[in-house]
Motif scaffolding. Sequence first.
Motif, mmCIF file in Angstrom:
data_model
loop_
_atom_site.group_PDB
_atom_site.id
_atom_site.type_symbol
_atom_site.label_atom_id
_atom_site.label_comp_id
_atom_site.label_asym_id
_atom_site.label_seq_id
_atom_site.Cartn_x
_atom_site.Cartn_y
_atom_site.Cartn_z
ATOM 1 N N UNK A 133 0.804 -1.220 0.000
ATOM 2 C CA UNK A 133 0.000 0.000 0.000
ATOM 3 C C UNK A 133 0.840 1.276 0.000
ATOM 4 N N UNK A 134 2.171 1.155 0.109
ATOM 5 C CA UNK A 134 3.037 2.340 0.098
ATOM 6 C C UNK A 134 3.142 2.958 -1.290
ATOM 7 N N UNK A 135 2.573 2.310 -2.290
ATOM 8 C CA UNK A 135 2.540 2.825 -3.656
ATOM 9 C C UNK A 135 1.102 2.703 -4.130
ATOM 10 N N UNK A 187 8.371 12.000 -9.001
ATOM 11 C CA UNK A 187 7.592 12.246 -7.783
ATOM 12 C C UNK A 187 7.509 13.708 -7.343
ATOM 13 N N UNK A 188 8.619 14.425 -7.343
ATOM 14 C CA UNK A 188 8.584 15.828 -6.925
ATOM 15 C C UNK A 188 7.694 16.665 -7.837
ATOM 16 N N UNK A 202 -2.734 10.481 -9.643
ATOM 17 C CA UNK A 202 -1.315 10.127 -9.746
ATOM 18 C C UNK A 202 -1.091 8.764 -9.115
ATOM 19 N N UNK A 203 -0.270 7.958 -9.756
ATOM 20 C CA UNK A 203 0.163 6.693 -9.151
ATOM 21 C C UNK A 203 1.607 6.918 -8.731
ATOM 22 N N UNK A 204 1.870 6.911 -7.423
ATOM 23 C CA UNK A 204 3.178 7.280 -6.915
ATOM 24 C C UNK A 204 3.412 6.611 -5.564
#
Length: 353
Positions: A133-135, A187-188, A202-204
């Motif tokens: 779940x961290x992504x 990511x930034x 966003x998928x990040x």
Amino acid sequence: MTLHRTPSRSHPRSFARRAVAALAVVGLLGLAACSSDSSADGDGNGDGKKIPLTIAYQNIPNGDLVVKNSGWLEKALPGYEIEWKLFDSGGSVNEAFAGGSIDIGLAGSSPVSRGLSAPIAYKVPWIHDVIGSAEALAVQDGITSITDLVGKKVAVPFASTAHYSLLAALETAGVDPTTVDIIDAEPDAIAAAWSQGSIDAAYVWNPVLAQLVSEGATILTDSADVAASGKTTYDLAVVSTKFATDHPEAVQEWVAQQSRAVELYRSDPDTWAKAVGAELSLDPVEVLDQAAGLIFLTAEEQAGPEYLGGGLGTNLVATASFNLEAKSIDAVLDKDAYLSAVYPDAVDAVAKG
């Protein structure tokens, strides 16, 4: 930062062509970034000079940041001149490997399968984490299903595990990716675009994912859900084949320190989180919350048949096949190119030692 649909840095097809060209140049230069000396002891090259070891890391809350922050590797390998370089995604790590500028790096399983397909001459000696779940896919208000993404602007770092998982989620939901405005962004840049309201989803990964949630994002699905559908993703370590061949003892010591970080996470999570937090400028409580979405494995666990003992190689083959279907790569190599890229020697030695 500017978002763009045709990235100059990490578009999969153009990357494959650039990687091959870069590898040819590297071959002519003799892989200057990696030492050819086979010594891995405290004497360096044997001529009083330290052996250069360049490591590509990413700002992901896992044990790699603990090893970096604590200086464990520098103490364990006094004969090496260790340099840590920060990268934004696996796509950029692949390009650095293709250019011969790094020896060890962190990249997701999808970019690793793409790199092996290029082909890049590297091997996988370690699994930093199994991604859960961290992504995840974070969405703005009003989006309640995958099908709602049709016609919407979705940002994701191309050639990353997040990109792979996004395409897998769309496939599972029966959504044609060409009907979604998928934009390449690191990511930034995703964080900035979200704050400006210029993207719909966003998928990040963390820590940017946590930032989006703090700004009101809703999680529509995550990589744990994608894994349940049969497409598990990992954050992997890769080491250049030349460095692994010339300095196997150094790779083994590197793995030992990574396993030490996993053991610290289990025995003293607060100390682990302080080290990671120092690298990410996050409170240790936030670090532990974000790390809960990842699975960390010791060397002994990774040596088993589910991971470096067999399962990981099979996953890389399947990931390459999926990337071909998604037109992210031009061709899949013989499966042995992926299976033989798994390098279990170091985890086996550390597990036994």
